[in-house]
Design an enzyme around this catalytic site. Sequence first.
Site, PDB file in Angstrom:
ATOM      1  N   GLU A  37      -0.516   4.886  -0.373  1.00 40.05           N
ATOM      2  CA  GLU A  37      -1.334   6.084  -0.555  1.00 40.05           C
ATOM      3  C   GLU A  37      -0.482   7.339  -0.391  1.00 40.05           C
ATOM      4  OE1 GLU A  37      -4.436   5.667   2.281  1.00 40.05           O
ATOM      5  OE2 GLU A  37      -5.628   4.325   1.015  1.00 40.05           O
TER       6      GLU A  37
ATOM      7  N   THR B  59      -4.450   6.436 -21.631  1.00 35.86           N
ATOM      8  CA  THR B  59      -4.262   5.087 -21.118  1.00 35.86           C
ATOM      9  C   THR B  59      -2.832   4.671 -21.443  1.00 35.86           C
ATOM     10  OG1 THR B  59      -5.103   4.197 -23.201  1.00 35.86           O
ATOM     11  CG2 THR B  59      -6.675   4.397 -21.393  1.00 35.86           C
TER      12      THR B  59
ATOM     13  N   LYS C 137      -3.291   0.171 -25.476  1.00 35.48           N
ATOM     14  CA  LYS C 137      -3.576   0.633 -26.839  1.00 35.48           C
ATOM     15  C   LYS C 137      -2.262   0.795 -27.622  1.00 35.48           C
ATOM     16  CE  LYS C 137      -7.966   2.814 -25.579  1.00 35.48           C
ATOM     17  NZ  LYS C 137      -7.956   2.965 -24.119  1.00 35.48           N
TER      18      LYS C 137
ATOM     19  N   ARG D 195      -2.695  -2.073 -18.483  1.00 40.99           N
ATOM     20  CA  ARG D 195      -3.897  -1.241 -18.445  1.00 40.99           C
ATOM     21  C   ARG D 195      -3.824  -0.286 -17.255  1.00 40.99           C
ATOM     22  NH1 ARG D 195      -8.358  -3.571 -21.445  1.00 40.99           N
ATOM     23  NH2 ARG D 195      -9.709  -2.379 -20.073  1.00 40.99           N
TER      24      ARG D 195
ATOM     25  N   TYR E  18       0.845  -1.195   0.000  1.00 42.85           N
ATOM     26  CA  TYR E  18       0.000   0.000   0.000  1.00 42.85           C
ATOM     27  C   TYR E  18       0.880   1.245   0.000  1.00 42.85           C
ATOM     28  CZ  TYR E  18      -5.070  -0.420   0.352  1.00 42.85           C
ATOM     29  OH  TYR E  18      -6.399  -0.557   0.074  1.00 42.85           O
TER      30      TYR E  18
ATOM     31  N   ASP F  27      -7.432  13.921 -24.488  1.00 45.45           N
ATOM     32  CA  ASP F  27      -7.413  12.513 -24.115  1.00 45.45           C
ATOM     33  C   ASP F  27      -6.808  11.762 -25.297  1.00 45.45           C
ATOM     34  OD1 ASP F  27      -7.868   9.880 -23.581  1.00 45.45           O
ATOM     35  OD2 ASP F  27     -10.022  10.066 -23.225  1.00 45.45           O
TER      36      ASP F  27
END
Length: 472
Positions: A68, A247, A250, A256, A66, A221
């Site tokens: 954060e 992203t 692609k 991803r 983790y 985008d």
Amino acid sequence: MSAVTRPAERFNSAMNVGLQDYDPEIYDLVCKEQYRQYSGLELIASENFTSQAVMEANGTCLTNKYSEGLPGARYYGGNEYIDQVEELCRKRALEAFHLDAAEWGVNVQPYSGSTANFATLTALLQPQDRIMGLDLPSGGHLTHGYQTAKKKISSTSIYFQSMPYQVDPATGYIDYDRLEANAKLFRPKVLICGASAYPREWDYARLRKVADQHDAYLMMDMAHISGLVASRVAKDPFEFCDVVTTTTHKTLRGPRAGLIFFRRNSDLPRNHSLESRINQAVFPSCQGGPHNNTIAAVAVALKQVSTPEFVAYAQQVQANAARLAEALASYGYKLVTGGTDNHSVLWDLRPNKLTGSKIEKICELASITLNKNAVHGDVSAVSPGGVRLGTSALTSRSFQESDFDQVAGFLHRAVQIASQVQEQCGSRMIKDFIKALDGNEDVAALKRDVEAFATQFPMPGFDVTGLKPDTA
């Protein structure tokens, strides 16, 4: 002395057992999916095949941690190596897109392009502020504010006021004159460019002019074309935009995930504190702890992007798309805008009295993967009049222009079969069409030919030795 079984071992007996031995059901499904990818023709424009190194990074122990917050300012301890991974990913992201770290920053934590887009709008806007993006039936993306006359579909249309712009119905190109006229009435605070199914370049200078008329942010985008942008095969949105999202799969050929690039140290008041606002919007406003294993995999992919080999790949993607468009046109098919400038081809099947959903289905049965897609003038996203094709994945498998001549031939056969089946079943209902396909020998023959062709090509990322088709 006899061995002593420690209490912890009784609870952890499965912790060091491989997938094949511990869960053969899932392992079997993974193998079947590997064979499907290897034996078929992947033409979905939003998909690609990533490398072995990327997949290895995505499957590391980094998934256990983790973290954060941002590097150097975490809410958990034990992040000294995670910080280095994320810093390296940020550095490589700027290098991949030829950006000066004094002028641009990047957040590499978004889980996807959709979360990157919503976090960006959360940073730039207040609830019910106004946005303009390309309409979904014109090739835009759901996250750019899509809504219908009866329902708000995307969260961006729920939390912000959205007025889409469209393509010219005659040409399929974006109608910039109408966009500018509507912007004068609507006065958006964010103007979004970028698309899910638009095969042409963007006029960033014109869009910057429109945005400046209303002191609006210009947001790009570039999810679909980011690999082409990094390789300078496509125009550079960073020259004109305030924020650029993408992203990482692609055309970029990574795992991803999502990235948000933002201008820093800008003289414009609207860009003051942009870095802190976007970082705050990603976490804690829109998501929790980042997926560190995926960030590492993104870093690996970005290292690959910054190589001459990737530039050659991006150039081949574009060349293959142009060749696919030419080959389909040679059969007399209608293409939106008549061709392509990037990796995608939008194929209008309405002149053939077929829907995209029928071609998607018949191609799937023949080991060709593509997706139904709305074309301008469509009224239904469930049964649209077109399909979207992309060349990124097959180019990753070393396909050249001549190979896409063969791909176009397979697609032509699929359309011919679809037309015959539709005529024979005497119905245009998709359920009747699917029923009529059962046991169709022409489809079976096409599948055999497709798989014999596809399996001649290498498969990046994993070993195909021993993979077998699903005979169930």
